[in-house]
Design an enzyme around this catalytic site. Structure first.
Site, short mmCIF file in Angstrom:
data_model
loop_
_atom_site.label_atom_id
_atom_site.label_comp_id
_atom_site.label_asym_id
_atom_site.label_seq_id
_atom_site.Cartn_x
_atom_site.Cartn_y
_atom_site.Cartn_z
N CYS A 1 55.90 14.43 1.75
CA CYS A 1 55.58 13.02 1.75
C CYS A 1 54.13 12.85 2.22
O CYS A 1 53.67 13.56 3.11
CB CYS A 1 56.46 12.17 2.63
SG CYS A 1 58.18 12.20 2.15
N ARG B 1 51.75 16.63 -1.86
CA ARG B 1 52.76 16.62 -0.81
C ARG B 1 54.13 16.18 -1.31
O ARG B 1 55.11 16.22 -0.58
CB ARG B 1 52.32 15.71 0.34
CG ARG B 1 51.00 16.11 0.96
CD ARG B 1 50.60 15.14 2.03
NE ARG B 1 51.42 15.26 3.21
CZ ARG B 1 51.18 16.08 4.22
NH1 ARG B 1 50.14 16.87 4.19
NH2 ARG B 1 51.99 16.11 5.26
N TRP C 1 58.65 13.10 -1.04
CA TRP C 1 59.39 14.31 -1.35
C TRP C 1 60.75 14.08 -0.73
O TRP C 1 60.90 14.00 0.49
CB TRP C 1 58.70 15.53 -0.74
CG TRP C 1 59.35 16.83 -1.12
CD1 TRP C 1 59.14 17.55 -2.26
CD2 TRP C 1 60.31 17.57 -0.36
NE1 TRP C 1 59.93 18.67 -2.26
CE2 TRP C 1 60.66 18.71 -1.12
CE3 TRP C 1 60.94 17.36 0.87
CZ2 TRP C 1 61.58 19.65 -0.68
CZ3 TRP C 1 61.86 18.30 1.30
CH2 TRP C 1 62.17 19.44 0.53
N ASN D 1 56.88 9.82 7.08
CA ASN D 1 56.95 11.24 6.70
C ASN D 1 57.67 11.95 7.83
O ASN D 1 57.29 11.81 8.99
CB ASN D 1 55.53 11.80 6.53
CG ASN D 1 55.52 13.31 6.36
OD1 ASN D 1 56.48 13.88 5.85
ND2 ASN D 1 54.44 13.95 6.79
N GLY D 2 58.72 12.69 7.50
CA GLY D 2 59.48 13.40 8.53
C GLY D 2 60.96 13.18 8.33
O GLY D 2 61.40 12.74 7.26
N GLU E 1 56.40 38.34 -4.48
CA GLU E 1 55.43 37.28 -4.71
C GLU E 1 55.30 36.98 -6.21
O GLU E 1 55.22 35.83 -6.63
CB GLU E 1 54.08 37.67 -4.08
CG GLU E 1 52.94 36.68 -4.27
CD GLU E 1 53.23 35.28 -3.77
OE1 GLU E 1 54.22 35.05 -3.06
OE2 GLU E 1 52.46 34.35 -4.12
N LYS F 1 56.11 33.37 -7.88
CA LYS F 1 55.14 32.61 -8.69
C LYS F 1 55.79 32.20 -10.01
O LYS F 1 55.68 31.06 -10.44
CB LYS F 1 53.88 33.43 -9.00
CG LYS F 1 52.90 33.63 -7.87
CD LYS F 1 52.12 32.42 -7.45
CE LYS F 1 52.78 31.60 -6.39
NZ LYS F 1 52.67 31.97 -5.02
N GLU G 1 58.62 29.48 -9.46
CA GLU G 1 58.25 28.13 -9.02
C GLU G 1 57.49 27.32 -10.07
O GLU G 1 57.62 26.09 -10.08
CB GLU G 1 57.57 28.12 -7.64
CG GLU G 1 56.23 28.72 -7.52
CD GLU G 1 55.70 28.67 -6.08
OE1 GLU G 1 56.12 27.83 -5.27
OE2 GLU G 1 54.83 29.49 -5.77
N HIS H 1 72.00 50.23 -7.01
CA HIS H 1 73.09 49.89 -6.10
C HIS H 1 73.71 48.54 -6.44
O HIS H 1 74.39 47.94 -5.61
CB HIS H 1 72.59 49.92 -4.65
CG HIS H 1 72.14 51.28 -4.22
ND1 HIS H 1 73.01 52.32 -4.02
CD2 HIS H 1 70.89 51.80 -4.03
CE1 HIS H 1 72.33 53.41 -3.69
NE2 HIS H 1 71.03 53.12 -3.69
N LYS I 1 53.53 20.91 -1.41
CA LYS I 1 52.59 21.90 -0.90
C LYS I 1 52.77 22.17 0.59
O LYS I 1 52.57 23.27 1.07
CB LYS I 1 51.17 21.39 -1.17
CG LYS I 1 50.07 22.34 -0.79
CD LYS I 1 49.89 23.38 -1.85
CE LYS I 1 48.89 24.43 -1.46
NZ LYS I 1 49.20 25.71 -2.12
C1 AGP Z 1 53.97 29.26 -2.47
O1 AGP Z 1 53.58 29.29 -3.79
C2 AGP Z 1 54.85 28.16 -2.10
N1 AGP Z 1 54.49 26.94 -2.63
C3 AGP Z 1 55.46 28.19 -0.72
O2 AGP Z 1 56.33 29.28 -0.71
C4 AGP Z 1 54.54 28.28 0.53
O3 AGP Z 1 53.92 29.52 0.57
C5 AGP Z 1 55.40 28.04 1.79
O4 AGP Z 1 55.94 26.77 1.75
C6 AGP Z 1 54.63 28.26 3.06
O5 AGP Z 1 53.56 27.37 3.17
P1 AGP Z 1 52.42 27.55 4.25
O6 AGP Z 1 51.73 28.82 3.94
O7 AGP Z 1 51.56 26.35 4.09
O8 AGP Z 1 53.09 27.61 5.60
#
Ligand code: AGP
Length: 614
Positions: A2, A27, A77, A103-104, A486, A490, A493, A509, A609
């Site tokens: 948010c 956000r 969000w 926000n929260g 990773e 990517k 997401e 396994h 983000k």
């Molecule tokens: C990464 O592509 C993501 N959007 C997400 O996993 C992110 O890395 C995670 O939320 C941690 O964020 P930060 O590094 O700002 O703490």
């Protein structure tokens, strides 16, 4: 999660709120809304989905003849309640005079809701936030002062909240409140701003006050007064920000993600050269004394989430290899709820691009209660994590707009390599010739990253070829296991493809049962001889199940070419430093794959983000 914005002043309130929200859209983008106050009353406009929908709503209104003096805005969000118009902020008191954005998460909203319903307040949404607006309204009716009403109400709230509140009867002020969710004030000339984050204020003002937890601000057009939650006045520093509009523009790239991928060589180069002038001299950090950092430390724990957690996984390999210190890694969300071995001899490293990830911050605060030393590695030196730390490693990667982290990840890796090398140098726990060789190689990494961009077209063609598949498996061994995690993250997401990563040796396994001609496997082949041979054997097992097979490997170490349907290569590199290079083709593959499917690459669904809720 948010984003909130507030403005009081003589300029076009509506435009300022909308441009602020645009910069905060990273956000969240489940819904958007603004509330505008003029002499007649408060107008609230809300829309489901992205900001553009709110703009369309506003285009149908005739606001030209109105003169608004203040306003608040929100992009959501969703946590409590679906992404609907009813659940969109701002939320309004039953008499329509009081509005707020939040926000929260309000943890005790359920009991407050029951209490307020019994007292005659009507609820129209499923949000936790609506309880706050009615609570403040109830207190306002008793005190007839917005400030007193807010102070009384927040004393009854449990959880995390950044709030912007305005009342029609007090059009000279907006009240901003911060507890465990970020909020900043921007100071202008005859105008003032409130925002969740700096990008919302770029081009509007350079003078910032960072609110800390348990502080509130009474923001007027030409004055700002900051108080604690008991109403005592506080004196805060005004800080200067130095960002231009260019820092948050795509600069000709189709998406922020692509631009940010291409920024990596420059960022890594300047981080390396800022901390060591040549490979033959010791590494020195501005602001971190390595002796102090590791004095009396017998273990390191690294706490992070998501992509930053993958950087932590790689760091465990680096620190254990170079510094011979045991390293424990934990997802912050897990660390908080389990017993751990943190003590005064622990160095707790928190890695967070945003510096606002609630899980990571809570975990670090917990580590501190066990007397651990805290090091924060972050891309945002203005963020909350910095205030929880004894030492800070700033990544200086520039604002990362794309929700999918790319440049911050390689900057985190580079920082962790430099730290491990510096500790190894000071503690003399590795042979100096070996360390110098690694440093020499580190210097060559940015050029090699640039070389990878020459093969963009090949990666693009490969991604396009595989974009018809609905599931993917990534495999790797050793230090690059985290690269596989990773790469899969990517892809999932930004493409919404089910991509899972496995340790290559673990395939047999269980996961091997999944394999058939419809499930491509992306194998990251580490350059090191021993592991290379082992992973080739794993790939043979994959091929025997008819799964399409892609190899990502170094240009000089490749044999068994016939085993693979497609091969992507990176320049020659050692096993230890290879994650820095492997990450680029993995990012590019995910990017082109998603682009081929016409996905919303910079703002994937359901994500935000900055994850400021636990
Ligand atoms: C990464 O592509 C993501 N959007 C997400 O996993 C992110 O890395 C995670 O939320 C941690 O964020 P930060 O590094 O700002 O703490």
């Amino acid at each position: 999660m948010c984003g909130i914005i507030g403005y009081i002043g003589n300029n076009a309130v509506e435009d300022i709120l909308l441009s602020g929200l645009k910069s905060l859209e990273y956000r969240g983008y489940d819904s958007a809304g603004i509330a505008l106050n003029d002499n007649q009353g408060i107008d609230v406009f809300r829309a489901k989905g992205k900001l553009v929908n709110l703009k369309n709503v506003l285009n149908t209104q005739n606001l030209k003849n109105k003169h608004f003096s203040q306003g608040i805005g929100h992009i959501r969000w969703a946590t409590h309640g679906e992404a609907t118009i009813e659940n969109a902020h701002p939320h309004t008191s039953n008499d329509g005079n009081l509005v707020l954005v939040h926000n929260g998460i309000i943890e005790n909203y359920q009991s407050l809701r029951e209490e307020l319903t019994q007292q005659g307040f009507h609820f129209f949404s499923q949000t936790d936030t609506e309880a706050v607006v009615h609570l403040i309204d109830r207190e306002y009716k008793k005190t007839l002062s917005l400030e007193s009403a807010v102070i009384n109400a927040i004393a009854l709230l449990k959880g995390a909240f950044a709030l912007c509140i305005m009342h029609h009867n007090e059009p000279d002020k907006i009240i901003a409140v911060r507890k465990n969710a970020p909020l900043i004030l921007g100071l202008g000339c005859n105008e003032n701003f409130i925002a969740s984050d700096i990008p919302a204020l770029i081009g509007k003002t350079q003078n910032i006050i960072y609110l800390d937890d348990n502080e509130l601000a009474i923001v007027e057009k030409d004055a700002v007064v900051i108080k604690d939650f008991k109403g005592n006045i506080l004196h805060k520093n005004i800080e200067k920000i130095n960002l231009a509009q260019d820092d948050i523009s795509k600069q000709g790239y189709k998406h922020f993600m692509l631009k940010e991928i291409h920024e990596q060589p420059r960022i890594i180069r300047s981080m390396i050269t800022a901390n060591m002038s040549t490979p033959f001299e010791p590494i020195h950090f501005n602001g971190i004394n390595v002796e102090d950092l590791v004095q009396n430390v017998d273990k390191i724990e690294i706490i992070a989430c998501g992509t930053s957690l993958h950087a932590a996984m790689i760091a465990k390999n680096i620190f254990e290899e170079l510094c011979k210190i045991p390293v424990i890694i934990d997802a912050a969300s897990e660390y908080i709820y389990k017993s751990h071995l943190t003590d005064a001899k622990t160095l707790s490293i928190g890695i967070s691009q945003s510096g606002e990830t609630a899980d990571t911050i809570t975990a670090l605060k917990q580590a501190r209660t066990h007397q651990a030393k805290i090091l924060a590695i972050t891309n945002r030196i203005d963020s909350t994590i910095v205030r929880c730390a004894d030492f800070v490693f700033p990544l200086n990667a520039g604002i990362e707009v794309s929700v999918a982290a790319t440049k911050s990840y390689s900057a985190q890796l580079a920082a962790l390599y430099l730290l491990a090398l510096a500790v190894a140098e000071r503690q003399k726990c590795a042979d100096i010739i070996k360390l110098t060789k690694i440093k020499q190689e580190l210097f060559s990494i940015p050029n090699k990253m640039e070389e990878i961009f020459y093969s963009c077209n090949h990666i693009k063609q490969c991604a396009q070829k595989y974009s018809k598949y609905h599931s993917f498996i990534y495999i790797a061994r050793g230090i690059n296991s985290a690269s596989a995690f990773e790469g899969a993250l990517k892809l999932k997401e930004i493409s919404y493809i089910n991509a899972n990563a496995y340790l290559a040796g673990e395939l047999k396994h269980g996961p091997i049962a999944l394999l058939d001609s419809q499930l491509p496997v992306f194998a990251i082949l580490s350059p090191d001889g021993k592991i290379y041979d082992k992973i080739i054997s794993n790939c043979e097992e994959v091929k025997a199940r008819c799964a399409p097979l892609i190899a990502l490997t170094t240009s000089d170490s490749f044999y068994k070419k016939d085993l693979f349907d497609d091969v992507l290569t990176i320049p020659s590199v050692s096993e230890l430093l290879s994650p820095l290079l492997f990450t680029l083709p993995l990012q590019l593959f995910a990017y082109y794959f998603a682009d081929c499917l016409n996905m919303e690459i910079d703002q994937p669904r359901n994500l935000a983000k900055s994850v400021t809720v636990e």
